[in-house]
Scaffold this motif. Structure first.
Motif, PDB file in Angstrom:
ATOM      1  N   THR A 152       0.809  -1.390  -0.310  1.00  0.00           N
ATOM      2  CA  THR A 152      -0.196   0.588   0.199  1.00  0.00           C
ATOM      3  C   THR A 152       0.945   1.376  -0.249  1.00  0.00           C
ATOM      4  O   THR A 152       0.889   2.583   0.408  1.00  0.00           O
ATOM      5  N   VAL A 153       2.337   1.148  -0.370  1.00  0.00           N
ATOM      6  CA  VAL A 153       2.494   2.598  -0.943  1.00  0.00           C
ATOM      7  C   VAL A 153       2.406   2.714  -2.142  1.00  0.00           C
ATOM      8  O   VAL A 153       2.729   2.307  -2.880  1.00  0.00           O
ATOM      9  N   LEU A 206       6.761  -5.405  -5.847  1.00  0.00           N
ATOM     10  CA  LEU A 206       5.578  -5.993  -5.391  1.00  0.00           C
ATOM     11  C   LEU A 206       4.118  -5.236  -5.746  1.00  0.00           C
ATOM     12  O   LEU A 206       4.726  -3.690  -5.697  1.00  0.00           O
ATOM     13  N   LYS A 207       3.286  -5.317  -6.087  1.00  0.00           N
ATOM     14  CA  LYS A 207       2.231  -4.738  -7.070  1.00  0.00           C
ATOM     15  C   LYS A 207       1.470  -3.650  -5.956  1.00  0.00           C
ATOM     16  O   LYS A 207       1.268  -4.289  -4.534  1.00  0.00           O
ATOM     17  N   ASP A 218      -2.029  -2.999  -3.966  1.00  0.00           N
ATOM     18  CA  ASP A 218      -2.876  -3.853  -4.040  1.00  0.00           C
ATOM     19  C   ASP A 218      -3.232  -4.090  -2.519  1.00  0.00           C
ATOM     20  O   ASP A 218      -3.406  -4.465  -1.644  1.00  0.00           O
ATOM     21  N   GLU A 219      -4.882  -2.791  -2.482  1.00  0.00           N
ATOM     22  CA  GLU A 219      -5.670  -3.104  -1.594  1.00  0.00           C
ATOM     23  C   GLU A 219      -6.189  -3.857  -0.203  1.00  0.00           C
ATOM     24  O   GLU A 219      -5.870  -4.326   0.573  1.00  0.00           O
ATOM     25  N   GLU A 220      -6.671  -4.455  -1.657  1.00  0.00           N
ATOM     26  CA  GLU A 220      -7.419  -5.148  -0.798  1.00  0.00           C
ATOM     27  C   GLU A 220      -6.591  -6.420  -0.554  1.00  0.00           C
ATOM     28  O   GLU A 220      -6.534  -7.553   0.815  1.00  0.00           O
ATOM     29  N   ARG A 221      -5.474  -7.780  -0.901  1.00  0.00           N
ATOM     30  CA  ARG A 221      -4.804  -8.325  -0.712  1.00  0.00           C
ATOM     31  C   ARG A 221      -4.213  -7.555   0.686  1.00  0.00           C
ATOM     32  O   ARG A 221      -3.697  -8.012   1.788  1.00  0.00           O
ATOM     33  N   ALA A 222      -4.009  -6.608   0.732  1.00  0.00           N
ATOM     34  CA  ALA A 222      -2.733  -5.834   1.824  1.00  0.00           C
ATOM     35  C   ALA A 222      -4.051  -6.231   3.290  1.00  0.00           C
ATOM     36  O   ALA A 222      -3.279  -6.220   4.394  1.00  0.00           O
ATOM     37  N   LYS A 223      -4.757  -5.956   2.634  1.00  0.00           N
ATOM     38  CA  LYS A 223      -6.041  -5.739   4.668  1.00  0.00           C
ATOM     39  C   LYS A 223      -5.454  -7.178   4.447  1.00  0.00           C
ATOM     40  O   LYS A 223      -5.693  -7.470   5.753  1.00  0.00           O
ATOM     41  N   ARG A 224      -5.997  -8.343   4.055  1.00  0.00           N
ATOM     42  CA  ARG A 224      -6.228  -9.386   4.259  1.00  0.00           C
ATOM     43  C   ARG A 224      -4.485 -10.159   4.874  1.00  0.00           C
ATOM     44  O   ARG A 224      -4.829 -10.835   5.483  1.00  0.00           O
ATOM     45  N   PHE A 225      -3.437  -9.544   4.366  1.00  0.00           N
ATOM     46  CA  PHE A 225      -1.972  -9.781   4.612  1.00  0.00           C
ATOM     47  C   PHE A 225      -1.997  -9.482   6.056  1.00  0.00           C
ATOM     48  O   PHE A 225      -2.139  -9.353   7.162  1.00  0.00           O
ATOM     49  N   PHE A 241      14.090 -12.409  -3.451  1.00  0.00           N
ATOM     50  CA  PHE A 241      13.171 -13.060  -2.173  1.00  0.00           C
ATOM     51  C   PHE A 241      13.088 -11.542  -1.255  1.00  0.00           C
ATOM     52  O   PHE A 241      12.916 -11.562  -0.349  1.00  0.00           O
ATOM     53  N   ILE A 242      14.437 -10.404  -1.091  1.00  0.00           N
ATOM     54  CA  ILE A 242      14.445  -9.443  -0.458  1.00  0.00           C
ATOM     55  C   ILE A 242      12.880  -9.028  -0.913  1.00  0.00           C
ATOM     56  O   ILE A 242      12.437  -8.312  -0.248  1.00  0.00           O
ATOM     57  N   ILE A 243      13.260  -8.217  -2.210  1.00  0.00           N
ATOM     58  CA  ILE A 243      11.805  -7.461  -2.379  1.00  0.00           C
ATOM     59  C   ILE A 243      10.034  -8.419  -2.032  1.00  0.00           C
ATOM     60  O   ILE A 243       9.339  -7.845  -2.126  1.00  0.00           O
ATOM     61  N   SER A 244      10.245  -9.704  -2.633  1.00  0.00           N
ATOM     62  CA  SER A 244       8.730  -9.994  -2.288  1.00  0.00           C
ATOM     63  C   SER A 244       8.317 -10.587  -0.482  1.00  0.00           C
ATOM     64  O   SER A 244       7.724 -10.778  -0.532  1.00  0.00           O
ATOM     65  N   LYS A 245       9.613 -10.576   0.055  1.00  0.00           N
ATOM     66  CA  LYS A 245       9.128 -10.697   1.338  1.00  0.00           C
ATOM     67  C   LYS A 245       8.902  -9.415   1.829  1.00  0.00           C
ATOM     68  O   LYS A 245       9.156  -8.979   3.101  1.00  0.00           O
ATOM     69  N   ALA A 246       8.604  -8.230   1.274  1.00  0.00           N
ATOM     70  CA  ALA A 246       8.836  -7.211   1.877  1.00  0.00           C
ATOM     71  C   ALA A 246      10.528  -6.571   3.119  1.00  0.00           C
ATOM     72  O   ALA A 246       9.460  -6.283   3.665  1.00  0.00           O
TER      73      ALA A 246
END
Length: 542
Positions: free
Chosen positions: A323-324, A365-366, A368-375, A498-503
């Motif tokens: 959500t950045v 990492l794209k 995505d507010e909906e996925r972010a809220k689930r995470f 790994f670094i990017i996808s794992k935030a």
């Protein structure tokens, strides 16, 4: 008439000499260059610290070296040939290159030693011994990865083969041969690095395990020698009058003074207290100073502390990163450009930049507010918390932008997310990240070495991000041992993904560090990293 002509000739010669003296007056004055800390060792086969690399590559001479344009020129070698399959390199060495032996070593080691090493030549055996030291698993050298291209190096380092089988052999005192495990585009470039610098076996053994820990524990053969070393203040390098390289050494001395405050370094450049420096993107270039090179070695973004009780949770990190709003943090001037990954543009993969080689395969990492809220919800459940508190430190220059971003997080995550922001200086952010005393920092990740694999190795074993991941460490370790460019690039891409996808890091933009010379200085050169700073042609005028 002849008398008049002779007098005129003498007068012209005197005037020319005076003019020459006037134009070069003060040109051999000492150079002062800032380093961020005192090296723990100057052992070329072991030290991987930036400050040590700066010193080592000026007090040692390898088989080849770079000129100020980045071209390969002879060092100790006079000539070399490469086999048609690219797997065998044979070098012919100079026969008149001597080790520099400090007079204080006479007291340390005795008259017999001093008499011997005052005229001791640098030979092919010194290079063979140096390479074997690096690969020997007992040395535990952090530089061993750069030699994995040598035949049998990987097996030797893993304890599966004998050291005598390494693909390096002194055929005679002036002939050295390398055998490679595979073709290597940048092998000659690697030979300019510290791990390939010569080491005299007899002297090494005499130091009793203290090799590289002081001026009397080093034999130098470069354009300078180590004259003095004070761990609290810095190092002094003196001009080596026995240097046999193809370039003339100009400065009488180089002082590497300790100063890890970017603002302080910038001020000292302006008042002439230091001769040159690599300034970070946030540092101002003083008036009358010259920017001679910009190096795309820094990526700015969100740095996460993976050892923090909250941010160790991957779901929470992903919710924040997904959500950045990049439009908030878009580049605001021509010096900034969008960052497409963690590895900056200055880093090489073989003989070409890593970013150019991987092209569109850059991870991301794209939004995505909906996925972010689930995470976010998953993260709270995993943490067994109903709310979390997050503290962000950032430079004052981006405070307004961070607060705009905070509004997005608060809107999406509500009272479950309490975020605060503190403005911290660049030096303060570096110190906090270095010590691990932070949660999220907005700051620069900079490459102090020019190889992508070495850069990515900084983040394993609880490095910058305080990441503890056997998976990541194994990726990097295998990449460091890669014997061909394809395997190295694949490994780097996997590690970066790994670094990017794992935030663990969220890149925003890339910006250049500036290599700056003081008003009365010229001739100091740099290639792609601070480890490649050369002082041979430096001039400092009155």
């Amino acid at each position: 008439m002849k008398r008049i002509i002779c007098l005129l000739t003498v007068l012209i010669t005197v005037l020319a000499t005076c003019t020459s003296c006037s134009s070069s007056r003060g040109a051999n004055k000492g150079i002062i260059y800032p380093i961020d800390s005192s090296p723990s060792t100057l052992d070329p086969q072991y030290s991987n610290e930036e400050a040590a690399q700066i010193a080592v590559c000026n007090i040692f001479e390898g088989l080849v070296r770079h000129n100020k344009k980045g071209e390969i020129i002879p060092g100790i070698a006079t000539e070399w040939e490469v086999s048609s399959d690219g797997l065998v390199y044979r070098f012919k060495l100079k026969t008149d290159t001597e080790w520099y032996c400090l007079s204080s070593m006479k007291k340390k080691y005795g008259d017999k030693f001093y008499e011997k090493f005052c005229s001791e030549k640098v030979t092919a055996y010194d290079f063979e011994f140096a390479c074997k030291r690096v690969i020997d698993p007992q040395t535990a050298s952090p530089l061993a990865n750069r030699m994995m291209i040598l035949k049998n190096a990987s097996d030797i380092h893993a304890g599966k083969a004998d050291l005598s089988t390494l693909g390096v052999k002194a055929k005679s005192a002036d002939t050295l041969e390398f055998r490679l495990a595979g073709t290597c585009e940048d092998f000659l470039d690697r030979l300019t690095e510290s791990e390939f610098m010569p080491c005299n076996e007899e002297f090494f053994n005499m130091t009793g395990g203290r090799y590289g820990l002081g001026a009397v524990y080093l034999l130098c053969n470069g354009p300078f020698y180590l004259s003095y070393w004070d761990p609290d203040n810095g190092l002094t390098l003196k001009k080596n009058k026995y240097y046999s390289g193809s370039q003339q050494v100009i400065p009488s001395s180089v002082t590497l003074s300790i100063d890890n405050d970017p603002d302080s370094v910038s001020k000292k450049l302006g008042n002439g207290s230091v001769s040159a420096a690599l300034l970070s993107p946030l540092s101002a270039v003083p008036e009358k100073c010259s920017v001679i090179k910009e190096i795309d070695n820094s990526v700015f973004g969100f740095i996460f502390n993976c050892s923090d009780s909250v941010l160790a949770n991957e779901s929470i990190r992903k919710a924040i990163c997904m959500t950045v709003d990049k439009s908030i943090f878009k580049p605001v001037n021509e010096e900034m450009k969008v960052a497409y990954g963690l590895v900056p543009d200055s880093c090489l993969a073989g003989s070409e930049t890593y970013r150019n080689k991987i092209g569109s395969r850059t991870p991301a990492l794209k939004y995505d507010e909906e996925r972010a809220k689930r995470f976010w919800d998953w993260g709270l459940t995993e943490l067994a918390k109903s709310t979390v508190t997050i503290k962000i430190i950032c430079p004052a220059s981006v405070d307004t932008l961070v607060r705009q971003q905070m509004q997005i997080w608060q809107k999406l995550f509500g009272l479950e997310c309490a975020v605060s922001v503190s403005n911290v200086s660049e030096a303060g952010i570096d110190a906090a990240v270095s010590s691990g005393d932070f949660q999220i920092a907005l700051g620069y990740i900079s490459a102090d070495r020019q190889n992508a694999s070495d850069f990515l190795a900084k983040f394993k074993d609880k490095g910058t991000f305080r990441l503890s991941s056997d998976y990541y460490s194994n990726i990097v370790d295998n990449t460091l041992k890669a014997c061909n460019d394809d395997d190295m690039i694949t490994g780097c891409l996997t590690a970066e993904d790994f670094i990017i996808s794992k935030a663990i890091f969220y890149p925003l933009y890339q910006q250049s560090s500036k290599f700056v010379l003081g008003e009365d200085v010229e001739g100091i050169s740099i290639l792609r990293s601070e480890a490649t700073v050369s002082f041979i042609n430096a001039r400092r005028y009155d």
